[in-house]
Motif scaffolding. Structure first.
Motif, PDB file in Angstrom:
ATOM      1  N   THR A  41       0.370  -1.037   0.027  1.00 35.04           N
ATOM      2  CA  THR A  41       0.166  -0.155   0.082  1.00 35.04           C
ATOM      3  C   THR A  41       0.841   0.911   0.207  1.00 35.04           C
ATOM      4  O   THR A  41       1.633   1.553   0.480  1.00 35.04           O
ATOM      5  CB  THR A  41      -0.753  -0.282   1.483  1.00 35.04           C
ATOM      6  OG1 THR A  41      -2.192   1.080   0.962  1.00 35.04           O
ATOM      7  CG2 THR A  41      -0.442  -0.169   2.118  1.00 35.04           C
ATOM      8  N   ILE A  42       0.244   2.823  -0.976  1.00 27.85           N
ATOM      9  CA  ILE A  42       1.081   3.446  -0.646  1.00 27.85           C
ATOM     10  C   ILE A  42       0.439   4.686  -1.156  1.00 27.85           C
ATOM     11  O   ILE A  42      -0.333   4.659  -1.681  1.00 27.85           O
ATOM     12  CB  ILE A  42       2.634   3.849  -2.253  1.00 27.85           C
ATOM     13  CG1 ILE A  42       2.931   4.426  -2.112  1.00 27.85           C
ATOM     14  CG2 ILE A  42       1.349   3.199  -3.396  1.00 27.85           C
ATOM     15  CD1 ILE A  42       4.288   4.633  -3.070  1.00 27.85           C
ATOM     16  N   TYR A  43       1.093   5.866   0.033  1.00 20.22           N
ATOM     17  CA  TYR A  43       0.247   7.031  -0.407  1.00 20.22           C
ATOM     18  C   TYR A  43       0.959   7.523  -0.864  1.00 20.22           C
ATOM     19  O   TYR A  43       2.224   7.966  -0.338  1.00 20.22           O
ATOM     20  CB  TYR A  43      -0.575   7.165   1.047  1.00 20.22           C
ATOM     21  CG  TYR A  43      -1.039   8.831   1.310  1.00 20.22           C
ATOM     22  CD1 TYR A  43      -2.491   9.212   0.423  1.00 20.22           C
ATOM     23  CD2 TYR A  43      -0.174  10.289   1.280  1.00 20.22           C
ATOM     24  CE1 TYR A  43      -2.806  10.568   0.594  1.00 20.22           C
ATOM     25  CE2 TYR A  43      -0.493  11.553   1.555  1.00 20.22           C
ATOM     26  CZ  TYR A  43      -2.126  11.745   1.324  1.00 20.22           C
ATOM     27  OH  TYR A  43      -2.502  12.473   0.945  1.00 20.22           O
ATOM     28  N   ALA A  44       0.914   8.677  -2.325  1.00 19.24           N
ATOM     29  CA  ALA A  44       2.215   9.777  -2.687  1.00 19.24           C
ATOM     30  C   ALA A  44       1.278  10.294  -3.662  1.00 19.24           C
ATOM     31  O   ALA A  44       0.211  10.314  -4.421  1.00 19.24           O
ATOM     32  CB  ALA A  44       2.535   8.372  -3.573  1.00 19.24           C
ATOM     33  N   LEU A  45       1.529  11.463  -3.736  1.00 18.31           N
ATOM     34  CA  LEU A  45       0.762  12.613  -4.427  1.00 18.31           C
ATOM     35  C   LEU A  45       1.333  13.163  -5.382  1.00 18.31           C
ATOM     36  O   LEU A  45       3.151  12.473  -5.646  1.00 18.31           O
ATOM     37  CB  LEU A  45       1.147  14.438  -2.827  1.00 18.31           C
ATOM     38  CG  LEU A  45       0.136  13.659  -1.414  1.00 18.31           C
ATOM     39  CD1 LEU A  45       0.148  15.149  -0.879  1.00 18.31           C
ATOM     40  CD2 LEU A  45      -1.381  13.424  -1.735  1.00 18.31           C
ATOM     41  N   LYS A  46       1.282  14.001  -6.437  1.00 20.62           N
ATOM     42  CA  LYS A  46       2.027  14.027  -7.753  1.00 20.62           C
ATOM     43  C   LYS A  46       3.529  15.127  -7.654  1.00 20.62           C
ATOM     44  O   LYS A  46       4.176  14.790  -8.504  1.00 20.62           O
ATOM     45  CB  LYS A  46       1.457  14.406  -8.923  1.00 20.62           C
ATOM     46  CG  LYS A  46       0.465  15.403  -8.772  1.00 20.62           C
ATOM     47  CD  LYS A  46      -0.464  15.518  -9.984  1.00 20.62           C
ATOM     48  CE  LYS A  46      -0.763  17.283 -10.236  1.00 20.62           C
ATOM     49  NZ  LYS A  46      -1.446  17.658 -11.174  1.00 20.62           N
ATOM     50  N   ASP A  47       3.353  15.818  -6.305  1.00 22.06           N
ATOM     51  CA  ASP A  47       4.366  16.438  -5.824  1.00 22.06           C
ATOM     52  C   ASP A  47       5.345  16.367  -5.540  1.00 22.06           C
ATOM     53  O   ASP A  47       5.777  16.669  -4.050  1.00 22.06           O
ATOM     54  CB  ASP A  47       4.158  18.121  -5.827  1.00 22.06           C
ATOM     55  CG  ASP A  47       2.865  18.239  -4.867  1.00 22.06           C
ATOM     56  OD1 ASP A  47       2.039  17.134  -4.241  1.00 22.06           O
ATOM     57  OD2 ASP A  47       3.051  18.467  -3.856  1.00 22.06           O
ATOM     58  N   ASP A  48       5.153  14.639  -4.696  1.00 20.32           N
ATOM     59  CA  ASP A  48       5.971  14.110  -3.963  1.00 20.32           C
ATOM     60  C   ASP A  48       7.200  14.235  -4.609  1.00 20.32           C
ATOM     61  O   ASP A  48       7.740  14.391  -5.489  1.00 20.32           O
ATOM     62  CB  ASP A  48       5.635  12.655  -3.108  1.00 20.32           C
ATOM     63  CG  ASP A  48       4.399  12.174  -2.448  1.00 20.32           C
ATOM     64  OD1 ASP A  48       4.650  13.709  -1.514  1.00 20.32           O
ATOM     65  OD2 ASP A  48       4.121  12.044  -2.069  1.00 20.32           O
ATOM     66  N   ASP A  49       8.592  14.425  -3.461  1.00 19.80           N
ATOM     67  CA  ASP A  49       9.947  13.749  -3.820  1.00 19.80           C
ATOM     68  C   ASP A  49       9.947  12.482  -4.646  1.00 19.80           C
ATOM     69  O   ASP A  49       9.502  11.728  -3.570  1.00 19.80           O
ATOM     70  CB  ASP A  49      10.632  13.877  -1.974  1.00 19.80           C
ATOM     71  CG  ASP A  49      11.984  13.686  -2.430  1.00 19.80           C
ATOM     72  OD1 ASP A  49      12.282  13.950  -3.258  1.00 19.80           O
ATOM     73  OD2 ASP A  49      12.506  14.003  -1.149  1.00 19.80           O
ATOM     74  N   PRO A  50      10.620  13.110  -5.164  1.00 19.60           N
ATOM     75  CA  PRO A  50      11.011  11.528  -5.919  1.00 19.60           C
ATOM     76  C   PRO A  50      11.925  10.517  -5.385  1.00 19.60           C
ATOM     77  O   PRO A  50      11.467   9.104  -5.769  1.00 19.60           O
ATOM     78  CB  PRO A  50      12.117  12.188  -7.338  1.00 19.60           C
ATOM     79  CG  PRO A  50      11.287  13.395  -7.368  1.00 19.60           C
ATOM     80  CD  PRO A  50      10.985  13.592  -6.127  1.00 19.60           C
ATOM     81  N   ALA A  51      12.650  10.973  -4.295  1.00 20.69           N
ATOM     82  CA  ALA A  51      13.399  10.101  -3.304  1.00 20.69           C
ATOM     83  C   ALA A  51      12.462   8.602  -2.788  1.00 20.69           C
ATOM     84  O   ALA A  51      12.567   7.833  -2.695  1.00 20.69           O
ATOM     85  CB  ALA A  51      14.256  10.620  -3.361  1.00 20.69           C
ATOM     86  N   ILE A  52      11.293   9.913  -2.883  1.00 22.40           N
ATOM     87  CA  ILE A  52      10.335   8.953  -2.310  1.00 22.40           C
ATOM     88  C   ILE A  52       9.606   7.205  -2.787  1.00 22.40           C
ATOM     89  O   ILE A  52       9.655   6.007  -3.047  1.00 22.40           O
ATOM     90  CB  ILE A  52       8.939   8.626  -1.356  1.00 22.40           C
ATOM     91  CG1 ILE A  52       9.263   9.980  -0.484  1.00 22.40           C
ATOM     92  CG2 ILE A  52       7.811   8.582  -0.647  1.00 22.40           C
ATOM     93  CD1 ILE A  52       8.374  11.123   0.298  1.00 22.40           C
ATOM     94  N   LEU A  53       9.431   8.044  -4.197  1.00 24.84           N
ATOM     95  CA  LEU A  53       9.031   7.017  -4.880  1.00 24.84           C
ATOM     96  C   LEU A  53      10.294   5.793  -4.861  1.00 24.84           C
ATOM     97  O   LEU A  53       9.869   4.537  -5.416  1.00 24.84           O
ATOM     98  CB  LEU A  53       8.090   7.444  -6.334  1.00 24.84           C
ATOM     99  CG  LEU A  53       7.138   7.843  -6.043  1.00 24.84           C
ATOM    100  CD1 LEU A  53       6.904   9.187  -7.808  1.00 24.84           C
ATOM    101  CD2 LEU A  53       6.246   7.027  -5.446  1.00 24.84           C
ATOM    102  N   GLU A  54      11.543   6.549  -5.483  1.00 23.74           N
ATOM    103  CA  GLU A  54      12.165   5.995  -5.903  1.00 23.74           C
ATOM    104  C   GLU A  54      12.911   4.804  -4.634  1.00 23.74           C
ATOM    105  O   GLU A  54      13.331   3.399  -5.016  1.00 23.74           O
ATOM    106  CB  GLU A  54      13.433   6.480  -5.962  1.00 23.74           C
ATOM    107  CG  GLU A  54      13.835   7.040  -7.197  1.00 23.74           C
ATOM    108  CD  GLU A  54      14.644   8.586  -7.267  1.00 23.74           C
ATOM    109  OE1 GLU A  54      15.765   8.474  -6.422  1.00 23.74           O
ATOM    110  OE2 GLU A  54      14.628   9.660  -7.905  1.00 23.74           O
TER     111      GLU A  54
END
Length: 69
Positions: A41-54
């Motif tokens: 499960t993930i909660y990510a906003l489109k303007d989140d820090d790319p490092a979180i998704l990496e």
């Protein structure tokens, strides 16, 4: 984020990982019938820090490789 299971599901948590901000959780579980699952499960906003998704995709890749082999 959270992962919720039905109270009637008997399972064992094999391993889990999450980030420090609680944006994602990755869990390997095994049911009482020896069925293995990777629950994500993930909660990510489109303007989140790319490092979180990496970080998320790197951890997810490690979980998937372990399951497949």
């Amino acid at each position: 984020v959270a992962v919720l299971f039905n109270i009637n599901l008997a399972f064992q948590l094999e391993r889990s990982s999450s980030d420090l901000k609680g944006r994602f959780i990755i869990c390997d579980i095994k049911t009482n019938k020896s069925f293995s699952l990777c629950v994500v499960t993930i909660y990510a906003l489109k303007d989140d820090d790319p490092a979180i998704l990496e970080s998320f995709f790197k951890l997810l890749q490690d979980f998937i490789v372990t399951i497949l082999f």
